[in-house]
Scaffold this motif. Structure first.
Motif, PDB file in Angstrom:
ATOM      1  N   THR A 176       0.846  -1.194   0.000  1.00  0.00           N
ATOM      2  CA  THR A 176       0.000   0.000   0.000  1.00  0.00           C
ATOM      3  C   THR A 176       0.880   1.241   0.000  1.00  0.00           C
ATOM      4  O   THR A 176       2.012   1.231   0.489  1.00  0.00           O
ATOM      5  CB  THR A 176      -0.902   0.039   1.252  1.00  0.00           C
ATOM      6  OG1 THR A 176      -0.081  -0.069   2.420  1.00  0.00           O
ATOM      7  CG2 THR A 176      -1.915  -1.077   1.242  1.00  0.00           C
TER       8      THR A 176
ATOM      9  N   TYR B  29      -6.252  -7.700  -6.737  1.00  0.00           N
ATOM     10  CA  TYR B  29      -7.322  -7.675  -5.756  1.00  0.00           C
ATOM     11  C   TYR B  29      -8.089  -9.000  -5.800  1.00  0.00           C
ATOM     12  O   TYR B  29      -8.059  -9.727  -6.791  1.00  0.00           O
ATOM     13  CB  TYR B  29      -8.284  -6.514  -6.036  1.00  0.00           C
ATOM     14  CG  TYR B  29      -7.590  -5.178  -6.144  1.00  0.00           C
ATOM     15  CD1 TYR B  29      -6.716  -4.737  -5.144  1.00  0.00           C
ATOM     16  CD2 TYR B  29      -7.800  -4.354  -7.245  1.00  0.00           C
ATOM     17  CE1 TYR B  29      -6.081  -3.524  -5.236  1.00  0.00           C
ATOM     18  CE2 TYR B  29      -7.172  -3.117  -7.340  1.00  0.00           C
ATOM     19  CZ  TYR B  29      -6.303  -2.707  -6.344  1.00  0.00           C
ATOM     20  OH  TYR B  29      -5.671  -1.501  -6.448  1.00  0.00           O
TER      21      TYR B  29
ATOM     22  N   GLN C 206      -5.120 -12.504   1.511  1.00  0.00           N
ATOM     23  CA  GLN C 206      -5.854 -11.259   1.704  1.00  0.00           C
ATOM     24  C   GLN C 206      -4.970 -10.254   2.439  1.00  0.00           C
ATOM     25  O   GLN C 206      -4.244 -10.605   3.370  1.00  0.00           O
ATOM     26  CB  GLN C 206      -7.124 -11.514   2.498  1.00  0.00           C
ATOM     27  CG  GLN C 206      -7.999 -10.297   2.664  1.00  0.00           C
ATOM     28  CD  GLN C 206      -9.318 -10.625   3.339  1.00  0.00           C
ATOM     29  OE1 GLN C 206      -9.550 -11.776   3.704  1.00  0.00           O
ATOM     30  NE2 GLN C 206     -10.177  -9.638   3.506  1.00  0.00           N
ATOM     31  N   ARG C 207      -5.015  -9.003   2.021  1.00  0.00           N
ATOM     32  CA  ARG C 207      -4.201  -7.953   2.629  1.00  0.00           C
ATOM     33  C   ARG C 207      -5.103  -6.863   3.211  1.00  0.00           C
ATOM     34  O   ARG C 207      -6.132  -6.528   2.629  1.00  0.00           O
ATOM     35  CB  ARG C 207      -3.268  -7.329   1.574  1.00  0.00           C
ATOM     36  CG  ARG C 207      -2.216  -8.301   1.061  1.00  0.00           C
ATOM     37  CD  ARG C 207      -1.475  -7.732  -0.152  1.00  0.00           C
ATOM     38  NE  ARG C 207      -2.320  -7.682  -1.333  1.00  0.00           N
ATOM     39  CZ  ARG C 207      -2.426  -6.634  -2.149  1.00  0.00           C
ATOM     40  NH1 ARG C 207      -1.742  -5.527  -1.902  1.00  0.00           N
ATOM     41  NH2 ARG C 207      -3.212  -6.674  -3.216  1.00  0.00           N
ATOM     42  N   ALA C 208      -4.703  -6.316   4.350  1.00  0.00           N
ATOM     43  CA  ALA C 208      -5.486  -5.261   4.999  1.00  0.00           C
ATOM     44  C   ALA C 208      -4.544  -4.262   5.672  1.00  0.00           C
ATOM     45  O   ALA C 208      -3.460  -4.628   6.132  1.00  0.00           O
ATOM     46  CB  ALA C 208      -6.437  -5.859   6.023  1.00  0.00           C
ATOM     47  N   TRP C 209      -4.995  -3.016   5.719  1.00  0.00           N
ATOM     48  CA  TRP C 209      -4.204  -1.941   6.346  1.00  0.00           C
ATOM     49  C   TRP C 209      -5.160  -0.946   6.977  1.00  0.00           C
ATOM     50  O   TRP C 209      -6.074  -0.448   6.326  1.00  0.00           O
ATOM     51  CB  TRP C 209      -3.340  -1.254   5.282  1.00  0.00           C
ATOM     52  CG  TRP C 209      -2.243  -0.388   5.837  1.00  0.00           C
ATOM     53  CD1 TRP C 209      -1.519  -0.593   6.963  1.00  0.00           C
ATOM     54  CD2 TRP C 209      -1.742   0.822   5.253  1.00  0.00           C
ATOM     55  NE1 TRP C 209      -0.581   0.403   7.125  1.00  0.00           N
ATOM     56  CE2 TRP C 209      -0.697   1.278   6.090  1.00  0.00           C
ATOM     57  CE3 TRP C 209      -2.069   1.549   4.111  1.00  0.00           C
ATOM     58  CZ2 TRP C 209       0.023   2.444   5.817  1.00  0.00           C
ATOM     59  CZ3 TRP C 209      -1.353   2.708   3.829  1.00  0.00           C
ATOM     60  CH2 TRP C 209      -0.321   3.148   4.682  1.00  0.00           C
TER      61      TRP C 209
ATOM     62  N   ARG D 163      -9.309   2.345   6.098  1.00  0.00           N
ATOM     63  CA  ARG D 163      -9.300   0.883   6.130  1.00  0.00           C
ATOM     64  C   ARG D 163      -9.207   0.365   4.697  1.00  0.00           C
ATOM     65  O   ARG D 163     -10.170   0.429   3.946  1.00  0.00           O
ATOM     66  CB  ARG D 163     -10.570   0.344   6.800  1.00  0.00           C
ATOM     67  CG  ARG D 163     -10.731   0.778   8.249  1.00  0.00           C
ATOM     68  CD  ARG D 163     -12.081   0.343   8.812  1.00  0.00           C
ATOM     69  NE  ARG D 163     -12.260   0.762  10.184  1.00  0.00           N
ATOM     70  CZ  ARG D 163     -11.939   0.034  11.239  1.00  0.00           C
ATOM     71  NH1 ARG D 163     -11.412  -1.171  11.073  1.00  0.00           N
ATOM     72  NH2 ARG D 163     -12.139   0.495  12.463  1.00  0.00           N
TER      73      ARG D 163
ATOM     74  N   ASN E 191      -8.470  -2.838   2.082  1.00  0.00           N
ATOM     75  CA  ASN E 191      -8.541  -4.296   2.046  1.00  0.00           C
ATOM     76  C   ASN E 191      -8.472  -4.750   0.597  1.00  0.00           C
ATOM     77  O   ASN E 191      -9.081  -4.142  -0.281  1.00  0.00           O
ATOM     78  CB  ASN E 191      -9.847  -4.775   2.694  1.00  0.00           C
ATOM     79  CG  ASN E 191      -9.785  -6.228   3.090  1.00  0.00           C
ATOM     80  OD1 ASN E 191      -9.642  -7.108   2.237  1.00  0.00           O
ATOM     81  ND2 ASN E 191      -9.907  -6.482   4.379  1.00  0.00           N
ATOM     82  N   SER E 192      -7.733  -5.805   0.353  1.00  0.00           N
ATOM     83  CA  SER E 192      -7.563  -6.271  -1.027  1.00  0.00           C
ATOM     84  C   SER E 192      -8.787  -7.020  -1.560  1.00  0.00           C
ATOM     85  O   SER E 192      -8.842  -7.337  -2.742  1.00  0.00           O
ATOM     86  CB  SER E 192      -6.328  -7.177  -1.127  1.00  0.00           C
ATOM     87  OG  SER E 192      -6.477  -8.324  -0.317  1.00  0.00           O
TER      88      SER E 192
ATOM     89  N   ASP F  18     -14.964  -6.693   1.531  1.00  0.00           N
ATOM     90  CA  ASP F  18     -14.591  -6.529   2.936  1.00  0.00           C
ATOM     91  C   ASP F  18     -13.808  -5.240   3.166  1.00  0.00           C
ATOM     92  O   ASP F  18     -13.008  -5.147   4.076  1.00  0.00           O
ATOM     93  CB  ASP F  18     -13.767  -7.740   3.397  1.00  0.00           C
ATOM     94  CG  ASP F  18     -13.676  -7.813   4.916  1.00  0.00           C
ATOM     95  OD1 ASP F  18     -14.563  -7.253   5.592  1.00  0.00           O
ATOM     96  OD2 ASP F  18     -12.702  -8.398   5.411  1.00  0.00           O
ATOM     97  N   GLY F  19     -13.999  -4.268   2.308  1.00  0.00           N
ATOM     98  CA  GLY F  19     -13.280  -3.009   2.478  1.00  0.00           C
ATOM     99  C   GLY F  19     -13.162  -2.258   1.175  1.00  0.00           C
ATOM    100  O   GLY F  19     -14.006  -2.376   0.288  1.00  0.00           O
TER     101      GLY F  19
ATOM    102  N   THR G 291     -10.099  -0.607  -1.766  1.00  0.00           N
ATOM    103  CA  THR G 291      -8.703  -0.657  -2.204  1.00  0.00           C
ATOM    104  C   THR G 291      -8.076   0.734  -2.274  1.00  0.00           C
ATOM    105  O   THR G 291      -6.869   0.850  -2.483  1.00  0.00           O
ATOM    106  CB  THR G 291      -8.603  -1.315  -3.600  1.00  0.00           C
ATOM    107  OG1 THR G 291      -9.425  -0.588  -4.525  1.00  0.00           O
ATOM    108  CG2 THR G 291      -9.053  -2.768  -3.528  1.00  0.00           C
TER     109      THR G 291
END
Length: 205
Positions: free
Chosen positions: A71, A117, A122-125, A137, A139-140, A144-145, A147
């Motif tokens: 990110t 994606y 799965q990636r999240a920040w 927030r 999320n890849s 659920d979020g 990008t």
């Protein structure tokens, strides 16, 4: 009302005409590990023997890349500073001049997650930006979020600059200025060093 505006405009025009123009760049970094180059233009206006005030217009572009999550965080910051300074040390070839004051900043913040994606892993920040703003927030996975996220925020801060001036010629001086710019929210505290030049049209007293 009009007379008051005219007096203020006359004062600012006269003060600017007798001010010392200053141009700077350097290096800046904030608490979120974003770093980059600042650009600043200022006019140092003499109030008394060694006492000055300085309006400053600045711009910072800061960038941080998290290679573990994939990110990037990009700050575009337009800022106004107003400081007061005093020449603590004044020599023919060197001046030490601390500046303290306030600033007001206009932030544009972009946070972006790299593709691909919707693929494992799965990636999240999650990132705090300002006290009164919801967290960013990323999320890849689309369900659920998000990008990418973009915020525009205005915020008050404080300015502390330790300016060291070195004489190059009769009218041209170099300055090296470590700075700390605490943010009202503390999350966006910024520090670094300005390096630039000062044009002094009048000889040193």
């Amino acid at each position: 009302m009009m007379k008051g505006v005219m007096i203020i405009l006359f004062f600012l025009t006269t003060a600017t005409a007798n001010a010392q123009p200053e141009a700077s760049t350097g290096l800046a970094v904030n608490r979120e590990y974003a770093w980059g180059l600042p650009v600043q233009l200022a006019f140092d206006i003499k109030l008394a023997n060694r006492l000055y005030t300085k309006p400053q217009l600045g711009y910072k572009y800061l960038h941080y890349y998290n290679d573990f999550v994939g990110t990037s965080l990009r700050y575009s910051i337009l800022e106004l500073h107003q400081t007061v300074s005093y020449e603590v040390i004044k020599r023919k070839k060197y001046i030490l001049k601390p500046n303290i004051g306030i600033n007001y900043r206009f932030y544009t913040i972009n946070a972006l997650m790299d593709p691909p994606y919707n693929q494992l892993p799965q990636r999240a920040w999650i990132l705090d930006i300002f006290r009164d703003q919801p967290r960013i927030r990323l999320n890849s996975f689309d369900d659920d979020g998000t990008t990418h996220d973009k915020r525009k925020v205005n915020n008050l801060g404080f300015t502390i600059q330790l300016q060291n001036q070195f004489r190059v010629s009769e009218k041209l001086w170099l300055h090296i200025t470590p700075f700390l710019e605490p943010d009202y929210d503390r999350i966006q505290n910024t520090g670094g060093c300005y390096i630039g030049v000062i044009y002094k049209s009048k000889p040193l007293d």
